[in-house]
Design an enzyme around this catalytic site. Structure first.
Site, mmCIF file in Angstrom:
data_model
loop_
_atom_site.group_PDB
_atom_site.id
_atom_site.type_symbol
_atom_site.label_atom_id
_atom_site.label_comp_id
_atom_site.label_asym_id
_atom_site.label_seq_id
_atom_site.Cartn_x
_atom_site.Cartn_y
_atom_site.Cartn_z
ATOM 1 N N HIS A 220 0.821 -1.213 0.000
ATOM 2 C CA HIS A 220 0.000 0.000 0.000
ATOM 3 C C HIS A 220 0.853 1.261 0.000
ATOM 4 O O HIS A 220 0.349 2.350 0.256
ATOM 5 C CB HIS A 220 -0.940 0.009 1.209
ATOM 6 C CG HIS A 220 -1.747 -1.233 1.329
ATOM 7 N ND1 HIS A 220 -1.374 -2.290 2.108
ATOM 8 C CD2 HIS A 220 -2.906 -1.594 0.717
ATOM 9 C CE1 HIS A 220 -2.259 -3.259 2.006
ATOM 10 N NE2 HIS A 220 -3.207 -2.877 1.159
HETATM 11 S S1 FES Z 1 1.726 -0.670 3.327
HETATM 12 FE FE1 FES Z 1 0.048 -1.974 3.645
HETATM 13 S S2 FES Z 1 1.032 -3.734 4.269
HETATM 14 FE FE2 FES Z 1 2.671 -2.435 3.993
#
Ligand code: FES
Length: 255
Positions: A220
Site C-alpha cells: 500500500h
Molecule cells: S503498506 Fe500496507 S502492508 Fe505495507
C-alpha cells in the site's frame, strides 16, 4: 316309517318335563359347598369375637416401639463397647501419624500432577531451539542487508554506513508519525536489527527502496527510513525492534 302309538307319545312328554338328573345333582352340590363355606366363615368370625385383646397380645410376636411410653428419645446411647481399650495418648499418636502420612501422599500426588501438566504445556525442544538465532556479523559487509528467519518472521539486519547513520540521527523526531530517536532503536549505530513485517497489514517491505533510502512496502506504499521509522504511507508505526544482544563484536544473538 310307521307312526308311533299314542301311549308312547304321552310317556315321551312326561319324560321331557323332568329336569336332567345330572344338572340337579351339580346344583345341589354347589349349594352344599356354599353353605359349608358360609358356616366355616361364621365360626371363624365367632372365634375372633370371642378372643380377648389380652389373648391377642400374648400370642403376637411383634413388639412395636411405639406401644411403650417408657422409651426416652433424648437418652444418649453408650458407646463403651466400641471404644479402644488402649490408652488415649497412643491413639492420638496413631491418628497424627495417619493424618500426616495422608497429607504427605496427597501433596506428593498434587505436585506430580501439576508438574506433569506444566511439562506438557511448555514449549518442546525444537521450539526452544528456534527461540534464539545466532548470526555471524563478520559475513555482512557494510552497506548490505541480510534477512534471516526467526520464530517464523523475517528479520532485517542492516550494516549501516556512516552516511546512513548521520542521516538517521539528523531527523527531527517531533516531525515523525511514530516519534523515536535513532539512538533508541539501535545498540550499535552501525547495526540496525528489525522485524521485517510492515506495521500496516503485515507485508514484507523491500530493502534499499522508497523515498527515504530505507525500506518500501509495495502493498500500500509505506516508506521507512534507514532507521526503519515510518515516514510516508498508511503504516501507523515504525518497524518493530526484536530482543537481541551482541555476545561478541562479531556475533549477534536474536531472541
Ligand atoms: S503498506 Fe500496507 S502492508 Fe505495507
Amino acid at each position: 316309517m310307521r307312526p308311533a302309538p299314542s301311549s308312547a307319545g304321552a310317556a315321551l312328554r312326561s319324560w321331557t318335563q323332568h329336569a336332567l338328573p345330572t344338572s340337579q345333582s351339580s346344583s345341589a352340590a354347589a349349594r352344599l359347598a356354599t353353605s359349608s363355606v358360609a358356616s366355616q366363615t361364621t365360626v371363624v368370625q365367632q372365634r375372633r369375637h370371642q378372643s380377648s385383646p389380652s389373648q391377642a397380645a400374648s400370642t403376637s410376636s411383634f413388639d412395636s416401639p411405639f406401644r411403650s411410653n417408657k422409651v426416652d428419645s433424648n437418652k444418649i446411647p453408650s458407646f463403651k463397647a466400641y471404644r479402644a481399650k488402649s490408652p488415649e495418648v497412643s491413639n492420638r499418636v496413631f491418628q497424627y501419624f495417619m493424618v500426616g502420612s495422608m497429607g504427605l501422599l496427597t501433596a506428593a500426588g498434587a505436585k506430580a500432577t501439576v508438574q506433569d501438566f506444566l511439562v506438557n504445556m511448555s514449549a518442546s525442544a525444537d521450539v526452544l531451539a528456534q527461540a534464539k538465532v545466532e548470526v555471524d556479523l563478520a559475513a555482512i559487509p557494510e552497506g548490505k542487508n541480510v534477512i534471516i528467519k526467526w520464530r517464523g518472521k523475517p528479520v532485517f539486519i542492516r550494516h549501516r554506513t556512516d552516511d546512513e547513520i548521520k542521516s538517521a540521527e539528523s531527523v527531527n523526531v517531533s516531525s515523525l508519525r511514530d516519534p523515536q530517536a535513532d539512538g533508541d532503536r539501535v545498540k550499535k549505530p552501525e547495526w540496525l536489527i528489525m522485524i521485517g513485517v510492515c506495521t500496516h497489514l503485515g507485508c514484507v517491505p523491500i530493502g534499499e527502496a522508497g523515498d527515504f533510502g530505507g525500506w518500501f512496502c509495495p502493498c500500500h506504499g509505506s516508506h521507512y527510513d534507514v532507521s526503519g521509522r515510518i515516514r510516508k504511507g498508511p503504516a501507523p508505526l515504525n518497524l518493530e525492534i526484536p530482543e537481541y544482544d551482541f555476545p561478541t563484536d562479531e556475533s549477534l544473538v536474536i531472541g
